[in-house]
Design an enzyme around this catalytic site. Structure first.
Site, PDB file in Angstrom:
ATOM      1  N   ARG A   1       0.868  -1.179   0.000  1.00 56.67           N
ATOM      2  CA  ARG A   1       0.000   0.000   0.000  1.00 56.67           C
ATOM      3  C   ARG A   1       0.904   1.228   0.000  1.00 56.67           C
ATOM      4  NH1 ARG A   1      -2.555   0.802   5.473  1.00 56.67           N
ATOM      5  NH2 ARG A   1      -0.822   2.263   5.677  1.00 56.67           N
TER       6      ARG A   1
ATOM      7  N   HIS B   1      -3.557   4.566   5.075  1.00 54.41           N
ATOM      8  CA  HIS B   1      -4.801   3.803   5.101  1.00 54.41           C
ATOM      9  C   HIS B   1      -5.919   4.572   4.400  1.00 54.41           C
ATOM     10  CE1 HIS B   1      -8.139   1.390   6.530  1.00 54.41           C
ATOM     11  NE2 HIS B   1      -8.701   2.478   7.031  1.00 54.41           N
TER      12      HIS B   1
ATOM     13  N   TYR C   1       4.482   5.857   9.922  1.00 57.13           N
ATOM     14  CA  TYR C   1       4.965   4.611  10.536  1.00 57.13           C
ATOM     15  C   TYR C   1       5.620   3.668   9.517  1.00 57.13           C
ATOM     16  CZ  TYR C   1       0.272   3.715   8.762  1.00 57.13           C
ATOM     17  OH  TYR C   1      -0.839   3.675   7.960  1.00 57.13           O
TER      18      TYR C   1
END
Length: 322
Positions: free
Chosen positions: A241, A245, A253
């Site tokens: 990805r 998100h 992170y």
């Protein structure tokens, strides 16, 4: 499985480019404050969504997730309808009832709408697959789940039942390294999610999720097996990805070196290089495809922004199924 023709390869390239162009347009809109609902980038997932969906027949049923926009497009949802949905307009898939990817189903296109709580789409698709078997229909039901969803109890319950009844069910696990902010190594003690398939006596395959032809080939094999009565299959597509998100997540992170590593494996650049090397097309032809996608997405944004919001008087319509 017959080898892909040059025409088919260019079709696949178009769908991948359309998905990427949509993604870039969507992210740009939201960063400008012109968006309405949530938005989830699928950058890096184009080979998974397009390669897998391209292996299905029109009569097969598909239940994509929020990072499978390429599958939605390939199966007939237009960028106009999707942008309309994201902006909460009456021209959207849900008629303005949902400003998101959620609920973007269209049974006339054999698309089951995405259910936000992963892996809730899995048992719904299992029900579809069971009905296909009971009616002796030579069709296949396929759905998607992420690496995080593979650790939920429902994931295991669904696969156990699918294997027990040998239904025509194909599960694509999009292992994109992170379940929101949790790395896959912090989710499970095993390296490969596909290894779990053996526990249900079903086929488990690992595929390079950034190689669209590899995804297509693995899915064709699983679909053929299911259509011929061979039961369910699990395909783990390893990818990355490339953004957070959702639009609000900067993904601080994620180690920068990890992103740099996967950027070199970009699925579209990789497939373009292969098309050029095989002389399927020259760079001018591929650039024409990119331009066609750009025009289509620009048109979709303009159409969605100029479309009306739904009439408040209709708010109680379409709440319950007839």
């Amino acid at each position: 499985m017959a080898a892909l023709t040059s025409k088919q390869k260019l079709e696949i390239f178009y769908w991948m480019v359309l998905a990427r162009t949509f993604d870039e347009g969507m992210v740009s809109l939201w960063k400008q404050g012109r968006g309405l609902g949530g938005t989830f980038s699928q950058r890096g997932h184009e080979a998974v969504s397009v390669g897998s969906a391209y292996a299905l027949a029109p009569e097969d049923i598909i239940a994509p997730m929020h990072r499978d926009i390429g599958a939605y497009f390939l199966r007939g949802l237009t960028p106009r309808r999707v942008f309309g949905n994201l902006l909460g307009k009456v021209t959207g898939v849900s008629g303005g009832r949902d400003a998101n990817i959620h609920g973007m189903g269209d049974l006339s296109l054999n698309i089951v709408g995405y259910i936000s709580h992963i892996p809730m789409s899995m048992p719904i698709t299992l029900g579809v697959a069971m009905s296909l078997k009971l009616r002796n229909e030579a069709k296949v039901a396929m759905t998607y789940v992420g690496d995080g969803g593979s650790n939920a109890g429902l994931w295991h319950e669904t696969l156990n039942m699918a294997a027990l009844y040998k239904v025509p069910y194909v599960l694509i696990v999009e292992n994109n390294q992170y379940a929101y902010s949790t790395h896959v190594s912090d989710q499970m003690p095993i390296e490969n999610i596909a290894d779990r398939a053996a526990g249900y006596s079903m086929s488990g395959t690992i595929v390079d999720g950034n190689d669209v032809e590899a995804v297509y080939a693995a899915t064709c094999e699983a679909v053929d097996r299911a259509r011929q009565g061979g039961g369910p299959s699990l395909i783990e597509a390893k990818t990355m990805r490339m953004l957070g998100h959702a639009i609000h997540d900067g993904a601080e992170y994620v180690p920068r070196e990890l992103l740099a590593k996967w950027e070199k494996k970009d699925p579209i650049a990789r497939f373009q290089g292969k098309l050029l090397a095989e002389e399927v097309a020259d760079i001018e032809e591929l650039n024409e495809i990119r331009q066609r996608a750009a025009v289509e997405i620009e048109d979709a944004i303009e159409f969605a922004e100029s479309s009306p919001y739904p009439d408040p008087e209709t708010v109680e319509e379409g709440i319950y199924a007839p």
